[in-house]
Design a protein around this motif. Structure first.
Motif, short mmCIF file in Angstrom:
data_model
loop_
_atom_site.label_atom_id
_atom_site.label_comp_id
_atom_site.label_asym_id
_atom_site.label_seq_id
_atom_site.Cartn_x
_atom_site.Cartn_y
_atom_site.Cartn_z
N MET A 1 40.76 48.54 53.43
CA MET A 1 41.39 47.62 52.52
C MET A 1 40.43 46.50 52.12
SD MET A 1 44.16 47.29 50.96
CE MET A 1 45.83 47.45 51.46
N SER A 2 39.55 46.11 53.02
CA SER A 2 38.61 45.04 52.69
C SER A 2 37.61 45.48 51.63
CB SER A 2 37.88 44.56 53.94
OG SER A 2 37.11 45.59 54.48
N ILE A 3 37.29 46.76 51.59
CA ILE A 3 36.39 47.27 50.54
C ILE A 3 37.07 47.15 49.18
CG2 ILE A 3 35.23 49.33 49.65
CD1 ILE A 3 34.75 50.13 52.54
N ASP A 4 38.37 47.40 49.14
CA ASP A 4 39.10 47.25 47.89
C ASP A 4 39.06 45.81 47.40
OD1 ASP A 4 39.73 49.91 48.06
OD2 ASP A 4 41.80 49.60 48.71
N TYR A 5 39.30 44.86 48.29
CA TYR A 5 39.29 43.46 47.90
C TYR A 5 37.91 43.01 47.45
CZ TYR A 5 43.94 43.11 49.96
OH TYR A 5 45.25 43.28 50.26
N LEU A 6 36.89 43.44 48.16
CA LEU A 6 35.53 43.10 47.79
C LEU A 6 35.18 43.68 46.42
CD1 LEU A 6 32.83 41.81 48.67
CD2 LEU A 6 32.22 44.05 49.58
N ALA A 7 35.59 44.92 46.19
CA ALA A 7 35.33 45.56 44.89
C ALA A 7 36.08 44.84 43.77
CB ALA A 7 35.73 47.03 44.93
N MET A 8 37.31 44.40 44.03
CA MET A 8 38.07 43.66 43.02
C MET A 8 37.35 42.39 42.61
SD MET A 8 41.97 43.79 44.28
CE MET A 8 42.75 45.32 44.74
N ILE A 9 36.82 41.67 43.59
CA ILE A 9 36.18 40.40 43.30
C ILE A 9 34.86 40.61 42.56
CG2 ILE A 9 35.07 38.41 44.36
CD1 ILE A 9 37.19 38.67 46.59
N ILE A 10 34.05 41.54 43.03
CA ILE A 10 32.72 41.72 42.44
C ILE A 10 32.80 42.40 41.08
CG2 ILE A 10 30.52 42.92 42.72
CD1 ILE A 10 30.71 42.32 45.69
N ILE A 11 33.61 43.43 40.97
CA ILE A 11 33.70 44.16 39.70
C ILE A 11 34.39 43.31 38.64
CG2 ILE A 11 34.77 46.15 38.57
CD1 ILE A 11 34.20 47.71 41.15
N GLY A 12 35.43 42.57 39.03
CA GLY A 12 36.15 41.74 38.06
C GLY A 12 35.35 40.54 37.61
N GLY A 13 34.62 39.94 38.49
CA GLY A 13 33.84 38.76 38.15
C GLY A 13 34.22 37.60 39.04
N LEU A 14 33.24 36.95 39.57
CA LEU A 14 33.48 35.83 40.48
C LEU A 14 33.83 34.56 39.70
CD1 LEU A 14 30.45 36.44 42.81
CD2 LEU A 14 32.82 36.91 43.33
N GLY A 15 34.73 33.79 40.24
CA GLY A 15 35.00 32.47 39.70
C GLY A 15 35.88 32.43 38.48
N SER A 16 36.67 33.44 38.20
CA SER A 16 37.56 33.39 37.05
C SER A 16 38.86 34.13 37.37
CB SER A 16 36.91 34.02 35.82
OG SER A 16 36.73 35.39 36.01
N VAL A 17 39.93 33.62 36.84
CA VAL A 17 41.23 34.23 37.07
C VAL A 17 41.33 35.56 36.32
CG1 VAL A 17 43.71 33.94 36.76
CG2 VAL A 17 42.32 32.01 37.45
N LEU A 18 40.85 35.59 35.10
CA LEU A 18 40.89 36.82 34.31
C LEU A 18 40.05 37.92 34.95
CD1 LEU A 18 42.09 38.04 31.75
CD2 LEU A 18 40.04 37.31 30.55
N GLY A 19 38.93 37.54 35.55
CA GLY A 19 38.09 38.51 36.23
C GLY A 19 38.80 39.14 37.42
N SER A 20 39.56 38.34 38.15
CA SER A 20 40.29 38.91 39.28
C SER A 20 41.39 39.84 38.82
CB SER A 20 40.86 37.79 40.16
OG SER A 20 41.79 37.01 39.43
N ILE A 21 41.99 39.55 37.68
CA ILE A 21 43.01 40.45 37.12
C ILE A 21 42.35 41.75 36.66
CG2 ILE A 21 44.65 40.75 35.23
CD1 ILE A 21 45.19 37.72 35.47
N PHE A 22 41.24 41.65 35.94
CA PHE A 22 40.51 42.85 35.52
C PHE A 22 40.07 43.68 36.72
CE2 PHE A 22 38.96 40.87 31.30
CZ PHE A 22 40.09 41.34 30.65
N GLY A 23 39.57 43.01 37.75
CA GLY A 23 39.12 43.72 38.95
C GLY A 23 40.27 44.42 39.65
#
Length: 96
Positions: A1-23
């Motif tokens: 599960m931690s790999i999923d969260y890490l992938a969401m943050i890195i793929i979506g983009g750090l430091g933005s709300v929209l990036g976390s949604i995209f991720g």
């Protein structure tokens, strides 16, 4: 599960709300798409018993590869790609 969260943050983009949604959307849909693809076309290469072992590992391989690709190519993630596309089409007919 931690790999999923890490992938969401890195793929979506750090430091933005929209990036976390995209991720989150990307990481949620990627295993579904990879499973459908492997079930449809994996039988051509592997046997059905091997497919049962390969499908869960493909998800981890894809996440690892995408994390590396996004860190090297686009460190700001999908959010930056979205901003680039949006700004391009905002001035599209007059791109001086």
């Amino acid at each position: 599960m931690s790999i999923d969260y890490l992938a969401m943050i890195i793929i979506g983009g750090l430091g933005s709300v929209l990036g976390s949604i995209f991720g989150a959307i990307f990481v949620t849909l990627l295993p579904i798409a990879s499973r459908v693809f492997m079930e449809a076309f994996g039988g051509m290469i592997f046997s059905s018993q091997a497919m049962l072992n390969i499908i869960p590992n493909v998800r981890l391989i894809l996440f690892g590869a995408l994390i590396i690709v996004f860190l090297v190519v686009e460190p700001e993630g999908l959010n930056r790609l979205w901003r680039n596309i949006r700004s391009y089409f905002r001035v599209w007919p007059f791109a001086y």
